[in-house]
Motif scaffolding. Structure first.
Motif, PDB file in Angstrom:
ATOM      1  N   LEU A   1      -8.759   7.154   2.899  1.00 29.10           N
ATOM      2  CA  LEU A   1      -7.475   7.061   3.494  1.00 29.10           C
ATOM      3  C   LEU A   1      -7.358   6.582   4.765  1.00 29.10           C
ATOM      4  O   LEU A   1      -6.442   5.538   4.720  1.00 29.10           O
ATOM      5  CB  LEU A   1      -6.724   8.491   2.971  1.00 29.10           C
ATOM      6  N   GLU A   2      -7.932   7.134   5.673  1.00 28.74           N
ATOM      7  CA  GLU A   2      -7.735   6.755   6.892  1.00 28.74           C
ATOM      8  C   GLU A   2      -8.133   5.187   7.361  1.00 28.74           C
ATOM      9  O   GLU A   2      -7.394   4.457   7.972  1.00 28.74           O
ATOM     10  CB  GLU A   2      -8.558   7.748   8.031  1.00 28.74           C
TER      11      GLU A   2
ATOM     12  N   VAL B   1      -4.338  -1.739   6.613  1.00 22.78           N
ATOM     13  CA  VAL B   1      -3.197  -2.185   6.392  1.00 22.78           C
ATOM     14  C   VAL B   1      -2.016  -2.070   7.719  1.00 22.78           C
ATOM     15  O   VAL B   1      -1.459  -3.310   7.776  1.00 22.78           O
ATOM     16  CB  VAL B   1      -2.596  -1.141   5.553  1.00 22.78           C
ATOM     17  N   ARG B   2      -2.154  -1.047   8.363  1.00 25.45           N
ATOM     18  CA  ARG B   2      -1.514  -1.192   9.689  1.00 25.45           C
ATOM     19  C   ARG B   2      -1.802  -2.474  10.315  1.00 25.45           C
ATOM     20  O   ARG B   2      -0.868  -2.990  11.043  1.00 25.45           O
ATOM     21  CB  ARG B   2      -1.887  -0.112  10.575  1.00 25.45           C
TER      22      ARG B   2
ATOM     23  N   SER C   1       0.906  -1.341  -0.357  1.00 29.43           N
ATOM     24  CA  SER C   1       0.023  -0.135  -0.074  1.00 29.43           C
ATOM     25  C   SER C   1       0.785   1.260   0.010  1.00 29.43           C
ATOM     26  O   SER C   1       1.879   1.338   0.690  1.00 29.43           O
ATOM     27  CB  SER C   1      -0.833  -0.104   1.193  1.00 29.43           C
ATOM     28  N   PRO C   2       0.599   2.202  -0.667  1.00 30.54           N
ATOM     29  CA  PRO C   2      -0.694   2.085  -1.738  1.00 30.54           C
ATOM     30  C   PRO C   2      -0.413   1.257  -3.106  1.00 30.54           C
ATOM     31  O   PRO C   2       0.841   0.953  -3.318  1.00 30.54           O
ATOM     32  CB  PRO C   2      -0.480   3.865  -2.256  1.00 30.54           C
TER      33      PRO C   2
ATOM     34  N   ARG D   1      -8.313   2.866   4.684  1.00 27.30           N
ATOM     35  CA  ARG D   1      -7.230   1.869   4.210  1.00 27.30           C
ATOM     36  C   ARG D   1      -6.226   1.771   5.094  1.00 27.30           C
ATOM     37  O   ARG D   1      -5.430   0.670   5.411  1.00 27.30           O
ATOM     38  CB  ARG D   1      -6.796   2.528   2.857  1.00 27.30           C
ATOM     39  N   ASP D   2      -5.569   3.106   5.709  1.00 32.71           N
ATOM     40  CA  ASP D   2      -4.281   2.748   6.403  1.00 32.71           C
ATOM     41  C   ASP D   2      -4.655   2.115   7.838  1.00 32.71           C
ATOM     42  O   ASP D   2      -3.663   1.361   8.158  1.00 32.71           O
ATOM     43  CB  ASP D   2      -3.885   4.273   6.762  1.00 32.71           C
TER      44      ASP D   2
ATOM     45  N   PHE E   1      -7.488   4.274  -2.875  1.00 31.62           N
ATOM     46  CA  PHE E   1      -7.240   3.541  -1.568  1.00 31.62           C
ATOM     47  C   PHE E   1      -7.441   2.108  -1.643  1.00 31.62           C
ATOM     48  O   PHE E   1      -8.179   1.222  -0.885  1.00 31.62           O
ATOM     49  CB  PHE E   1      -8.443   4.021  -0.632  1.00 31.62           C
TER      50      PHE E   1
ATOM     51  N   PHE F   1      -5.510  -1.656  -1.479  1.00 30.39           N
ATOM     52  CA  PHE F   1      -4.217  -2.321  -1.131  1.00 30.39           C
ATOM     53  C   PHE F   1      -4.246  -3.778  -1.608  1.00 30.39           C
ATOM     54  O   PHE F   1      -5.235  -4.372  -1.619  1.00 30.39           O
ATOM     55  CB  PHE F   1      -4.188  -2.293   0.493  1.00 30.39           C
TER      56      PHE F   1
END
Length: 353
Positions: free
Chosen positions: A88-89, A95-96, A59-60, A91-92, A69, A71
């Protein structure tokens, strides 16, 4: 007895098909050892499972330039899985958590959200995942009820007092003050969800504690089948149920037509209960031209659409995919407004009828 894997994160994402270039909404559940995806949130059996051991996440992901957005999760057998978040938030955050789950598997560690435990001083000996399973036990757990408040019926939920009472009876806490800390942790980790204005306001920081030990603060389990509905003794109002809810957001957007693919300005009104997005002629008129049922939908930002006439050069677009897989394309006036609409629609789609 083998411990059931912890549910780390769950929610609707758009997933690309493994064989064809089709994107469909899926209820996605991140476990400690894999990702399960379901066609609908209420389904008992997953459509598929992606093991995390030996996987890597990217990601991205630029493989699909017109979709934002996205991943990519590459499994040990070098098969790629693509997911699209709403903004965005979100997706992050996915991913995190996936990265951390993979890291824990590789290192032989147990997944834990230490930051949350530290912030509320929760003892490390408390296993939230095991506690959650005990709370959901059909015989000894918290009883799910049908509760009424402000002409709304909340199905498959329970009060804040019920939660604290259960924690006391199960010897999980020594007093109700400790119960508030433990219940707040369950809420912040997603094991409990707020239902209704009172509990939602507290969860958003408008109260002294995120969780409320009150009889009019309602909560539910995220996979319980919870839904909210209105009621009335007036049959005419019942027939027009889609107009009952509180207006969450309204304003003008560009909407693409389904047949001619042309764009027209429409006034949109978003209601929370039931979850509908109505659109009207901006020149006036009380009757809507149409409505989008949002329960179980997925909403995401998109950069562009193929085979369609552009309205203008801005292309601040977003897409709504309903539970029965109807696609709607809308355009906001700015990227900020687009994000506001996406977050509002996403919130309503999860809690409305």
């Amino acid at each position: 007895m083998e411990r059931e894997p912890m549910r780390i994160r769950e929610g609707y994402l758009v997933k690309k098909g493994s064989m064809f270039n089709t994107w469909k909404p899926m209820w996605v559940v991140l476990l400690e050892d894999g990702i399960e995806f379901y066609k609908r949130k209420a389904d008992n059996s997953p459509k598929g499972m992606i093991p995390l051991k030996g996987s890597s996440i990217h990601s991205p992901c630029q493989d699909f330039g017109k979709r934002m957005f996205v991943f990519k999760l590459t499994v040990a057998k070098q098969q790629d899985h693509f997911f699209q978040a709403a903004y965005l938030e979100e997706r992050d955050a996915w991913v995190r958590d996936i990265k951390k789950a993979i890291h824990c598997i590789d290192g032989g560690q147990k997944f834990a959200r230490k930051s949350t435990r530290k912030s509320i001083r929760l003892p490390e000996t408390i296993n939230l995942s095991a506690l959650y399973l005990s709370m959901k036990d059909p015989e000894k757990g918290i009883k799910e009820l049908k509760l009424e408040k402000d002409k709304r019926v909340f199905n498959h939920c329970f009060t804040g007092i019920c939660v604290i009472d259960w924690l006391m009876s199960s010897s999980s806490i020594r007093n109700r003050k400790e119960g508030l800390l433990l219940a707040s942790s369950l809420l912040s980790e997603g094991y409990l969800q707020p239902a209704g204005d009172t509990s939602k306001a507290a969860a958003e920081g408008l109260s002294d504690t995120p969780f409320l030990d009150l009889s009019d603060a309602y909560y539910y389990f995220p996979d319980s089948g919870f839904f909210c509905e209105g009621y009335s003794s007036d049959d005419d109002v019942v027939l027009k149920e889609e107009f009952r809810g509180t207006i969450v957001k309204q304003g003008c957007l560009l909407k693409q037509g389904h047949r001619r693919k042309n764009w027209k300005v429409r006034k949109f009104v978003l209601r929370d209960d039931p979850a509908y997005l109505h659109y009207y002629d901006p020149a006036g008129g009380e009757e809507p031209l149409g409505a989008i049922h949002l329960r179980g939908c997925v909403v995401t930002a998109v950069e562009d659409m193929p085979d369609t006439k552009k309205y203008d050069a801005d292309n601040i677009l977003f897409e709504i995919i309903t539970a029965n897989e109807i696609h709607y394309y809308l355009q906001a006036a700015s990227s900020t407004e687009r994000t506001e609409w996406i977050k509002a629609i996403q919130s309503v789609s999860r809690t409305g009828k």
